[in-house]
Scaffold this active site. Sequence first.
Site, PDB file in Angstrom:
ATOM      1  N   ARG A  34      -5.998  10.347  -0.304  1.00 22.74           N
ATOM      2  CA  ARG A  34      -5.601  10.858  -1.633  1.00 22.74           C
ATOM      3  C   ARG A  34      -6.831  11.090  -2.501  1.00 22.74           C
ATOM      4  NH1 ARG A  34      -2.407   6.388  -3.569  1.00 22.74           N
ATOM      5  NH2 ARG A  34      -2.907   5.310  -1.640  1.00 22.74           N
ATOM      6  N   HIS A  83       0.879  -1.184   0.000  1.00 23.83           N
ATOM      7  CA  HIS A  83       0.000   0.000   0.000  1.00 23.83           C
ATOM      8  C   HIS A  83       0.907   1.222   0.000  1.00 23.83           C
ATOM      9  CE1 HIS A  83      -3.027   2.898   1.186  1.00 23.83           C
ATOM     10  NE2 HIS A  83      -3.955   1.978   1.039  1.00 23.83           N
TER      11      HIS A  83
HETATM   12  O1  MEZ Z   1      -9.111  -2.048  -0.222  1.00 25.79           O
HETATM   13  C1  MEZ Z   1      -8.226  -1.548   0.466  1.00 25.79           C
HETATM   14  O2  MEZ Z   1      -7.095  -2.022   0.515  1.00 25.79           O
HETATM   15  C2  MEZ Z   1      -8.515  -0.321   1.196  1.00 25.79           C
HETATM   16  C3  MEZ Z   1      -9.925   0.072   1.278  1.00 25.79           C
HETATM   17  C4  MEZ Z   1      -7.523   0.359   1.699  1.00 25.79           C
HETATM   18  C5  MEZ Z   1      -7.528   1.792   1.951  1.00 25.79           C
HETATM   19  O3  MEZ Z   1      -6.686   2.476   1.388  1.00 25.79           O
HETATM   20  O4  MEZ Z   1      -8.356   2.278   2.703  1.00 25.79           O
END
Ligand code: MEZ
Length: 557
Positions: free
Chosen positions: A346, A326
């Site tokens: 974002r 992420h």
């Molecule tokens: O689906 C995801 O990983 C999610 C909702 C993450 C996020 O950035 O909030």
Amino acid sequence: MPYTPELKELIKRVEKTRPVRVEKKRRGEEFPAMSLKEREDILKYHPDFKEEGRTEILVGPNKGYRIAREMVAILHAKSRLDPDAVDLSQVDYETDVLVIGGGGAGTSAALLAVQNGMKAVIATKLRLGDANTMMAEGGIQAATKSEKDSPYYHYLDVMGGGHFKNDPELVETLVVEAPKVMAWLEKLGAMFSKFEDGRLKTMHGGGTCRKRMHYAGDITGAEIMRTLRDEAKNHPDDIKVLEFSPAVELILNDKGACAGAVLFNLETEEYLVIKAKATVLATGGSGRLHIQGFMTTNHYGATGDGLVLGYRAGVPLKFLHAVQYHPTGAVFPEQAEGLLITEKVRGAGANILNIEGEQFVYEREPRDVESSAIIRECLERKKGVPTPTGKYGIWLDSPMIDFLKGEGTVRKEFPGKWILFHRYGIDITKEPMLIYPTLHYQNGGLEIKNNCETKVPGLFVAGEVSGGVHGENRLMGNSLLDVVVFGRIAGCSAAEYVHNKFKDGSLSLDHVRRYHRALADAHIVLDSRVSPMILPDYSNPEVRKKQLTTKYLGTLR
Ligand code: MEZ
């Protein structure tokens, strides 16, 4: 810990460029998104493309497949069980459908199995709901707004995000079921964010061409999990929950079908045999393997156990070479390292900035591209912000949101993050957050068909432990969707199997014996490792040296 004087000094550069950036956003002028070619090129900075991070699997259905070393390590390990020492004639529990995993997929599966006439047992490593579902923040995608969106556009986004490698049938199921799943969750009582007139609020996510991200503030996963858990608890006669009881091995029968599992009671340290007519494996992800040393957003029990259990039983793996980092994990303060800062920040307009306060990437690129750009900025261009713990970070300019959407928006839309940072003396309505990519999601996993069945009769797989839906890269909001869509399907399919196909047989762990032989034949050095890992070991190496039991069984005896 609040920002240090050095970091506060650097924040001034962000503040200096902010008025121009906010004005540009107001005019609809965005930082240019990358072309397909640029996206492909930048992926060389992605950890998945580090050849030395991977190694070959030497046994089982995917022999020769190169995936992360940490994943291969759990596949190249002995079972926690000596199959000869387990008495399978002593059955501790018997049920129609055994669900392994108490997150969104497992709980949905149990609910639908019960709705289809089954008795179910949920065996879960920690408490019901301690799962990655609970940790998901920003939203769940569904094309509910038919005037502007449809499953067709959603399908194209999912395929594009996955580099068009996804299993098309699984994607079709995901997007077509999505609006039904939203209606089901609302009927069960899930409280999503809404406008005053009752319409569901939606936002953009990275890689989406429509605003179809539904959310409950920045605690969407927690709200969905609360709803599913409450509903499971509404059926105490039909759903038995065994907490602190992870599965350590599947049991097959003499016909080669899955017939239950051996569980390990973490409190009493007993191994328990549970016999089931059908089994749903929904154990979630593997962030706690900390691939390439990355920090993770995942919950404490996310150690990839289901991959090991399914693979030893003969289910092939798919897309496991693709791991999702992420883009925005907290990297300061130290106590919050690795924690998710939702992509919704974002989506609401916050820019991604380097040490100079300059934007260097469009903030809503697909996750693999966005993470790669951040890694390049820090490691190659050397424009990352040094943190007091010797790491690098990039600014996520959250104060922009209140300028763009009105004062109070950050506190209203991101209550979870506001509280977290406030606890450490950082006001994210006034100061940006420091972020770096964090290990978030296992894009691949065990191979499934559209109805969640696997190569092993009687074994169904759903959620993050499965592979194929997201191809090589999942888009935001499609994981909460995936767990509910495929969890429900797995529950229905398991019930259907019990009604129409189930045949009793004698219980066996022969597949484990065979796997042990294959490890030996491949000359894999079988040191002290056993798997599944169950819990990560964060003990100090000096302490570990003196823990004799860890020589063989990790932190558990
Ligand atoms: O689906 C995801 O990983 C999610 C909702 C993450 C996020 O950035 O909030």
